[in-house]
Design an enzyme around this catalytic site. Structure first.
Site: not given
Lengths: 273, 278, 278, 273
Positions: A66-68
């Site tokens: 996930y881009e987080s």
């Protein structure tokens, strides 16, 4: 993060012995498309549903990114946002966001980017920025690019999942947020984009894949009980249809159960209400 | 060196009309309480910077304090649109909102350049996208070794960065853990840094995934337990997803929005968050 | 995905004559055992890359396996010169040694560019220095926003990166902690990655300062307890400073050096390190 | 990291009631130069001795930063290398090496860079790369640049510490590794170097500081019992001497005790022999 249009809900269909919705058909087929992937960069919404369902069914070892900043998240419920705490707590590694985009995504480490979209054109280009609402009206505002332009450029390949309507599948994008296949074959190469680009667009009606010679999206499969004419009618351009259009396998009881369990566990706000 | 002081004083001293302000947080550790203090003090004409502007920026925009937004994805994650943001962009209410719009990769690298005190950063990005046609902070550079043309993005150096963290020690050193996003970059890129924390502890015990910002890169620390709500602080709270969903109907309606701000932010006495900040 | 396999097999498969090899470690976690296996296998014509080549690179150079060194500081830290390195550079013994020499900031950014799959990185560096006159991997770029001229350094993408870490799990995921230097960048910049570890554990417990490299970016993991000696592995061993000092007289003398390599590296039977790697 | 020439040992001198060596004079004065600093980027060898002594005497709160990535190290013994375990274990934060050079050093976060040198010229430029050994001989090899070029460029100011001899203080550098004041005033500014550059060179004989108008190093202080003539003789160029040359304060008993305690604890290899 790429937005998925809200407001459209799946209609219930019946096939054989099993009841499932058109959304479930889309989600199950999206998950199946991840059967061979090692790593998947996951957009929120439908892509996240598909990727988590893949982990529960066809690909238990799939590494969700996930881009987080989370690598190898193993959530037990569908995250509402790409920053839900469980994504970090269950991850193999959490890295700073710049590192995620530079070392992992641009670094060519990720097999599949899974994106949603607000508008798609025949070359699988994506608009998530603004929509034209007519000459006397201001542009309608969408969330913006998020990670999509570089996900589509740098992942080994791109899968897309969105509901099928003439509002979403348009003749001409109002804004190119994210390049799919540009204006046709060779455009990605000319632009120096490392990945293969979109290889499938999975919808609630069927699956479109780019023709190898024209790069134009072609209807290759319909879901059970969906007609080619219905897909044509829901597509904003003159849709090319494969010589032989397949029919996707209906969801297995195991797939449906896994999907419904994920959604039940992931009911947004469930535990805080 | 960071002084530990009240949120009211820290915001008044560090955030000024016309400033470029980054309130960062990737879903986690979003500094809501500090932003509410900005609303209470009516600090205006702000340029707000953030990769993922969400409900808190919706509130600042709706309150009429923002003239420009620098961002890469503006939405209520998992819920839908930011209606105040859309109303400002589409209808200019309560004032027009200028946009400087990027991709996540570009924004992250703009912060990296800012923290590195470089004027720009390089990435393989924006290819084939219309994004560069609407901003003057994307350009190109040519690699002097290979001849490849790459995207260049201008550095981001906010006047003030505001973040929320779990803990500070008495000297004002700060530690955060969990998803830490671009907070380190945003803080090191800024001229001034304000950190709200859940609590002050005697000693910052090293944590897995912990990021420490030393006191000498911070201007003020304010103790605001729950200061990230409805966002969350790993180890202290969980995300109030219900609030994010409840926000949608409030933000859809101008009057409902103004009433909510009046009752929940401006009216300090009835605002539990405000009470906690003294 | 990383296979867990013997050091002998892993080195034979992953390191080839003529390769560009980075064996990184900033004093801590230096992969001595793997380098000794390279010496035993006589893998030659190597281009070695490292910010701080120390005794292990002195040994590889003295053994005649190295044609080029890419580096920023070559010494025996706190002790003095690397005599085999000097003998190769100054006298061409046992073979000439080509140099590509940088500053630390430049080398670190070359690895960052390599890990990011960018052809170059930008820094404010090398100003007024003669370093750029002796290398073709430093150039300049002009900021398209400010017009400032900055240094550009060419990306480093080793054929193989070899590092030592504390732990792997059975799937080949690796964790290291303590000073982790540029190891992540060096690994992610390389085509192939070999990691030696102190031990295999059932589960990698998250550690303060821990860096995890997932198995799918690693080619092979070899279990080599003590494989960093005389360097150290935080949590497992301390730096054998006495060895670094004892190395000085050995390395000063060609015959003494050759005898040491023969007895301590090539003669596998008498080499406890070798014994541990089977 | 910048090398400090080995092999020169301090000679014992007597002043008043206290015995101390010329090395100790150098080290104590180098520590005193850090009295007002918040943060110091510490080279190994003499700079590290000085910085650790400063923490034990004039500046207990001094934040020591080592290029291995440690911020706020509080070692109890002198580290042999910049990567000794104690530097990390006692640090406020340990960061990756690229971050150290990009965010912290280039980011302008560090007040003082403390460097050694193999050769210095009258403008405090530094050579740690190669020395010319005559027309028929190959260049003599030094360790190289390490962090010095960017430390000297980006720290607020630079302090230098090295032993004073005509071998080290030379008319002309064989190679400019690290720019001090270049060819004179304005050169740093012209090159866009953010920091003020070298402000003092502390040796075993005295202290040299750049003249504000010429940027040339001028002898401003000698240590007790050191004559100006002796400094001139140990300098490879025609040394400019300040109108009034001060004499440094002799080490206090506290300073000497602290220095000797640090060195005794830090005897390299002590605990592993």
């Amino acid at each position: 993060m790429t937005a998925t249009p809200a407001g459209t809900t799946g209609t219930t269909e019946t096939t054989g012995a099993t009841d499932f919705t058109s959304d479930e058909l889309m989600e199950v087929n999206a998950a199946r498309a991840l059967a061979d992937a090692t790593t998947c960069f996951v957009g929120i919404g439908l892509p996240s549903t598909a990727a988590n369902l893949a982990r529960a069914t066809v690909n238990p070892g799939l590494v969700l990114i996930y881009e987080s900043g989370t690598i190898g998240s193993k959530p037990t419920r569908l995250p509402l946002s790409i920053g839900d705490g469980e994504l970090a707590e269950t991850a193999d590694a959490v890295v700073p966001v710049p590192e995620m985009f530079n070392y992992w995504l641009q670094g060519g480490r990720i097999d599949v980017g899974f994106l949603g979209a607000a508008q798609v054109d025949r070359y699988a280009n994506i608009n998530t920025t603004v929509v034209d609402r007519g000459p006397d009206k201001p542009e309608g505002r969408l969330p913006g690019a998020g990670g999509a332009p570089e996900i589509a450029s740098n992942c080994g390949k791109v899968l897309m999942v969105l509901r099928h309507s003439t509002r979403n599948f348009v003749e001409r994008l109002d804004f190119v947020t994210t390049l799919g296949h540009g204006g046709g074959p060779g455009d990605r190469k000319r632009l120096g984009m490392p990945g293969a680009g979109p290889t499938a667009v999975i919808t609630d009606l069927g699956i479109l894949r780019p023709d190898p010679s024209t790069a134009e999206l072609v209807l290759t499969e319909v879901h059970p009980d969906v007609t080619v004419e219905r897909v044509r009618a829901a597509t904003g351009w003159e849709l090319t249809v494969a010589d032989t259009v397949g029919t996707t396998e209906p969801p297995t009881p195991h797939e449906l159960a896994a999907l419904r369990a994920l959604k039940a566990a992931g009911k947004p706000g469930k535990e805080t209400r | 060196m960071a002084d530990i002081r009240s949120l009211q004083d820290a915001v008044a001293d560090l955030v000024h009309d016309g400033d470029t302000v980054a309130m960062e947080g990737f879903t986690h550790l979003i500094p809501y309480a500090a932003a509410h203090e900005v609303i209470r003090q009516g600090i205006t004409d702000l340029t707000l910077v953030r990769m993922t502007p969400d409900v808190i920026y919706d509130q600042l925009i709706g309150a009429g304090l923002v003239r420009k937004l620098v961002f890469s994805w503006g939405g209520n994650p998992g819920v839908g649109s930011l209606h105040r943001f859309r109303d400002a962009v589409e209808n200019g209410w309560p004032r027009p909102l200028e946009l400087d719009e990027h991709s996540h990769a570009g924004m992250a690298n703009r912060y990296v350049a800012g923290a590195s005190k470089l004027p720009f950063a390089v990435l393989r990005g924006y290819r084939g996208s219309d994004i560069p046609t609407r901003t003057d902070t994307v350009s190109t550079v040519v690699c002097p070794f290979t001849g490849e043309e790459l995207a260049a993005v201008a550095a981001l150096n906010p006047d003030v960065t505001v973040i929320h963290a779990q803990q500070a020690d008495r000297a004002g050193n700060v530690q955060m853990w969990g998803l830490t996003g671009v907070q380190k970059e945003a803080a090191l890129a800024a001229d001034r840094v304000l950190v709200t924390v859940e609590e002050v502890v005697e000693e910052l015990a090293p944590r897995p995934g912990g990021i420490v910002l030393p006191t000498w890169v911070i201007d003020a620390v304010s103790v605001v337990p729950g200061g990230a709500h409805p966002s969350y602080a790993t180890g202290y709270s969980t995300r109030d997803n219900a609030f994010y969903q409840a926000w949608d109907p409030i933000a859809r309606d101008r009057e409902a929005f103004l009433k909510w701000i009046e009752e929940n932010v401006r009216d300090n006495v009835r605002n539990s968050e405000g009470a906690l900040t003294r």
